[in-house]
Design a protein around this motif. Structure first.
Motif, PDB file in Angstrom:
ATOM      1  N   THR A  61       0.866  -1.166   0.000  1.00 57.44           N
ATOM      2  CA  THR A  61       0.000   0.000   0.000  1.00 57.44           C
ATOM      3  C   THR A  61       0.906   1.220   0.000  1.00 57.44           C
ATOM      4  OG1 THR A  61      -1.984   1.000   0.978  1.00 57.44           O
ATOM      5  CG2 THR A  61      -0.284   0.238   2.519  1.00 57.44           C
ATOM      6  N   THR A  62       0.314   2.412  -0.047  1.00 56.88           N
ATOM      7  CA  THR A  62       1.123   3.619  -0.088  1.00 56.88           C
ATOM      8  C   THR A  62       0.724   4.578   1.026  1.00 56.88           C
ATOM      9  OG1 THR A  62      -0.343   4.915  -1.510  1.00 56.88           O
ATOM     10  CG2 THR A  62       1.233   3.443  -2.614  1.00 56.88           C
ATOM     11  N   SER A  63       1.616   5.495   1.309  1.00 57.05           N
ATOM     12  CA  SER A  63       1.328   6.514   2.319  1.00 57.05           C
ATOM     13  C   SER A  63       0.149   7.383   1.884  1.00 57.05           C
ATOM     14  CB  SER A  63       2.563   7.366   2.595  1.00 57.05           C
ATOM     15  OG  SER A  63       3.087   7.920   1.399  1.00 57.05           O
ATOM     16  N   LEU A  64      -0.029   7.590   0.588  1.00 58.40           N
ATOM     17  CA  LEU A  64      -1.174   8.362   0.095  1.00 58.40           C
ATOM     18  C   LEU A  64      -2.484   7.652   0.401  1.00 58.40           C
ATOM     19  CD1 LEU A  64      -0.092   9.691  -3.416  1.00 58.40           C
ATOM     20  CD2 LEU A  64      -0.725  11.048  -1.432  1.00 58.40           C
ATOM     21  N   ILE A  65      -2.523   6.361   0.146  1.00 60.44           N
ATOM     22  CA  ILE A  65      -3.736   5.578   0.409  1.00 60.44           C
ATOM     23  C   ILE A  65      -4.019   5.545   1.899  1.00 60.44           C
ATOM     24  CG2 ILE A  65      -4.798   3.299   0.231  1.00 60.44           C
ATOM     25  CD1 ILE A  65      -3.151   2.907  -2.366  1.00 60.44           C
ATOM     26  N   VAL A  66      -2.979   5.365   2.703  1.00 61.22           N
ATOM     27  CA  VAL A  66      -3.157   5.358   4.168  1.00 61.22           C
ATOM     28  C   VAL A  66      -3.713   6.700   4.630  1.00 61.22           C
ATOM     29  CG1 VAL A  66      -1.930   5.268   6.378  1.00 61.22           C
ATOM     30  CG2 VAL A  66      -1.429   3.570   4.608  1.00 61.22           C
ATOM     31  N   GLU A  73      -3.713  14.059   6.891  1.00 65.12           N
ATOM     32  CA  GLU A  73      -2.967  14.754   5.854  1.00 65.12           C
ATOM     33  C   GLU A  73      -1.757  13.904   5.489  1.00 65.12           C
ATOM     34  OE1 GLU A  73      -2.148  18.944   6.206  1.00 65.12           O
ATOM     35  OE2 GLU A  73      -3.729  19.131   7.729  1.00 65.12           O
ATOM     36  N   HIS A  74      -1.441  13.878   4.190  1.00 64.70           N
ATOM     37  CA  HIS A  74      -0.336  13.041   3.733  1.00 64.70           C
ATOM     38  C   HIS A  74       0.973  13.423   4.407  1.00 64.70           C
ATOM     39  CE1 HIS A  74       2.594  11.509   0.577  1.00 64.70           C
ATOM     40  NE2 HIS A  74       2.064  10.429   1.120  1.00 64.70           N
ATOM     41  N   LYS A  75       1.198  14.718   4.615  1.00 60.85           N
ATOM     42  CA  LYS A  75       2.448  15.141   5.253  1.00 60.85           C
ATOM     43  C   LYS A  75       2.559  14.570   6.667  1.00 60.85           C
ATOM     44  CE  LYS A  75       0.711  19.611   6.912  1.00 60.85           C
ATOM     45  NZ  LYS A  75       0.858  21.063   6.828  1.00 60.85           N
ATOM     46  N   HIS A  76       1.429  14.356   7.336  1.00 62.07           N
ATOM     47  CA  HIS A  76       1.474  13.770   8.681  1.00 62.07           C
ATOM     48  C   HIS A  76       1.783  12.279   8.637  1.00 62.07           C
ATOM     49  CE1 HIS A  76      -1.146  17.339  10.125  1.00 62.07           C
ATOM     50  NE2 HIS A  76       0.154  17.633  10.126  1.00 62.07           N
ATOM     51  N   ASP A 136       4.886  10.452  10.309  1.00 63.11           N
ATOM     52  CA  ASP A 136       4.721   9.265  11.160  1.00 63.11           C
ATOM     53  C   ASP A 136       5.668   8.147  10.732  1.00 63.11           C
ATOM     54  OD1 ASP A 136       2.710  10.673  12.461  1.00 63.11           O
ATOM     55  OD2 ASP A 136       1.068   9.574  11.489  1.00 63.11           O
ATOM     56  N   ILE A 137       5.788   7.929   9.428  1.00 67.65           N
ATOM     57  CA  ILE A 137       6.687   6.881   8.920  1.00 67.65           C
ATOM     58  C   ILE A 137       8.136   7.225   9.260  1.00 67.65           C
ATOM     59  CG2 ILE A 137       7.611   5.790   6.823  1.00 67.65           C
ATOM     60  CD1 ILE A 137       4.722   6.106   5.650  1.00 67.65           C
ATOM     61  N   GLN A 138       8.527   8.467   9.024  1.00 67.16           N
ATOM     62  CA  GLN A 138       9.898   8.887   9.295  1.00 67.16           C
ATOM     63  C   GLN A 138      10.216   8.857  10.783  1.00 67.16           C
ATOM     64  OE1 GLN A 138       9.640  12.626   7.256  1.00 67.16           O
ATOM     65  NE2 GLN A 138      10.010  11.703   5.250  1.00 67.16           N
ATOM     66  N   GLY A 139       9.193   8.967  11.624  1.00 65.44           N
ATOM     67  CA  GLY A 139       9.396   8.960  13.070  1.00 65.44           C
ATOM     68  C   GLY A 139       9.353   7.587  13.706  1.00 65.44           C
ATOM     69  N   PHE A 156      14.672  -3.160   9.021  1.00 65.93           N
ATOM     70  CA  PHE A 156      13.212  -3.212   8.892  1.00 65.93           C
ATOM     71  C   PHE A 156      12.728  -2.102   7.970  1.00 65.93           C
ATOM     72  CE2 PHE A 156       8.830  -2.343   9.855  1.00 65.93           C
ATOM     73  CZ  PHE A 156       8.275  -3.606   9.984  1.00 65.93           C
ATOM     74  N   ASN A 157      13.237  -0.896   8.161  1.00 65.73           N
ATOM     75  CA  ASN A 157      12.826   0.228   7.316  1.00 65.73           C
ATOM     76  C   ASN A 157      13.138  -0.035   5.842  1.00 65.73           C
ATOM     77  OD1 ASN A 157      11.665   1.883   9.254  1.00 65.73           O
ATOM     78  ND2 ASN A 157      13.586   2.896   9.746  1.00 65.73           N
ATOM     79  N   ARG A 158      14.344  -0.501   5.544  1.00 68.55           N
ATOM     80  CA  ARG A 158      14.732  -0.785   4.156  1.00 68.55           C
ATOM     81  C   ARG A 158      13.859  -1.877   3.548  1.00 68.55           C
ATOM     82  NH1 ARG A 158      20.032  -1.024   5.863  1.00 68.55           N
ATOM     83  NH2 ARG A 158      19.976  -3.259   5.527  1.00 68.55           N
ATOM     84  N   SER A 159      13.494  -2.875   4.357  1.00 63.41           N
ATOM     85  CA  SER A 159      12.717  -4.022   3.873  1.00 63.41           C
ATOM     86  C   SER A 159      11.238  -3.707   3.682  1.00 63.41           C
ATOM     87  CB  SER A 159      12.844  -5.192   4.838  1.00 63.41           C
ATOM     88  OG  SER A 159      14.184  -5.586   4.971  1.00 63.41           O
ATOM     89  N   ASN A 160      10.723  -2.707   4.381  1.00 64.34           N
ATOM     90  CA  ASN A 160       9.271  -2.514   4.420  1.00 64.34           C
ATOM     91  C   ASN A 160       8.759  -1.151   3.993  1.00 64.34           C
ATOM     92  OD1 ASN A 160       8.315  -5.153   5.643  1.00 64.34           O
ATOM     93  ND2 ASN A 160       9.980  -4.547   7.008  1.00 64.34           N
ATOM     94  N   PHE A 161       9.649  -0.171   3.836  1.00 63.81           N
ATOM     95  CA  PHE A 161       9.248   1.171   3.401  1.00 63.81           C
ATOM     96  C   PHE A 161      10.172   1.607   2.276  1.00 63.81           C
ATOM     97  CE2 PHE A 161       8.052   1.013   7.898  1.00 63.81           C
ATOM     98  CZ  PHE A 161       6.729   1.422   7.838  1.00 63.81           C
ATOM     99  N   GLU A 162       9.589   1.987   1.159  1.00 63.47           N
ATOM    100  CA  GLU A 162      10.396   2.488   0.045  1.00 63.47           C
ATOM    101  C   GLU A 162       9.919   3.890  -0.315  1.00 63.47           C
ATOM    102  OE1 GLU A 162      11.690   1.471  -4.542  1.00 63.47           O
ATOM    103  OE2 GLU A 162      10.376   0.084  -3.482  1.00 63.47           O
ATOM    104  N   LEU A 163      10.822   4.847  -0.224  1.00 58.15           N
ATOM    105  CA  LEU A 163      10.501   6.218  -0.591  1.00 58.15           C
ATOM    106  C   LEU A 163      10.533   6.336  -2.108  1.00 58.15           C
ATOM    107  CD1 LEU A 163       9.868   9.072   0.429  1.00 58.15           C
ATOM    108  CD2 LEU A 163      12.328   9.506   0.483  1.00 58.15           C
ATOM    109  N   VAL A 164       9.402   6.729  -2.690  1.00 60.06           N
ATOM    110  CA  VAL A 164       9.279   6.888  -4.138  1.00 60.06           C
ATOM    111  C   VAL A 164       8.672   8.265  -4.400  1.00 60.06           C
ATOM    112  CG1 VAL A 164       9.037   4.406  -4.572  1.00 60.06           C
ATOM    113  CG2 VAL A 164       6.994   5.796  -4.175  1.00 60.06           C
ATOM    114  N   GLU A 165       8.515   8.604  -5.652  1.00 64.53           N
ATOM    115  CA  GLU A 165       7.883   9.871  -6.019  1.00 64.53           C
ATOM    116  C   GLU A 165       6.622   9.600  -6.815  1.00 64.53           C
ATOM    117  OE1 GLU A 165      10.742  12.254  -8.129  1.00 64.53           O
ATOM    118  OE2 GLU A 165      11.597  13.012  -6.264  1.00 64.53           O
TER     119      GLU A 165
END
Length: 142
Positions: free
Chosen positions: A37-42, A49-52, A56-59, A66-75
């Motif tokens: 899923t994506t941060s936008l969908i969440v 708000e998407h910025k929040h 939350d993910i960055q915090g 774990f971060n590398r395996s489960n979160f990918e920053l894309v555009e």
């Protein structure tokens, strides 16, 4: 009002232009063969708000692995055509993120996401793929 009245009865028929229910949306998509899923969908689903959600993910205080395996920053391209950051996340990434969201409504959304991830995993299971290919082969043999 977004409903039409049926002339033959008092039954109310939903208009086809209605916004789909959360459970009808594509909450989980296949990305490189992995359900994500994506941060936008969440953000949209949880009414944030998407910025929040990005904050939350960055915090999250997860290990680097774990971060590398489960979160990918894309555009992605926003409505103006500008590039914006977004995270794609696995089931585990979503689970860790959503643990911090509380309340009755948040719990309902968590359950819907879990069901969506389960459905996507069933639909992409190798045995199901094998069965579909075999059935297609057998049907083409007739």
């Amino acid at each position: 009002m977004n409903n039409q009245q049926n002339e033959k009865s008092n039954e109310v028929i939903p208009c086809t232009l209605r916004k789909p229910k959360i459970s009808e949306r594509n909450l989980v998509v296949m990305v490189g063969g992995i359900p994500k899923t994506t941060s936008l969908i969440v953000a949209e689903t949880f009414g944030k708000e998407h910025k929040h959600v990005l904050r939350d993910i960055q915090g999250l205080d997860c290990s680097e692995h774990f971060n590398r395996s489960n979160f990918e920053l894309v555009e992605y391209k926003d409505a103006k055509g500008e590039s914006r950051p977004m995270y794609e996340m696995t089931r585990d990434g979503f689970t860790i993120l959503a643990m911090g969201y509380t309340g009755k409504k948040a719990m309902q959304f968590k359950e819907i996401y879990i069901a969506a991830f389960n459905a996507m995993e069933i639909l992409t299971h190798p045995i199901l793929d094998w069965l579909v290919r075999r059935l297609n082969f057998e049907q083409s043999s007739y």
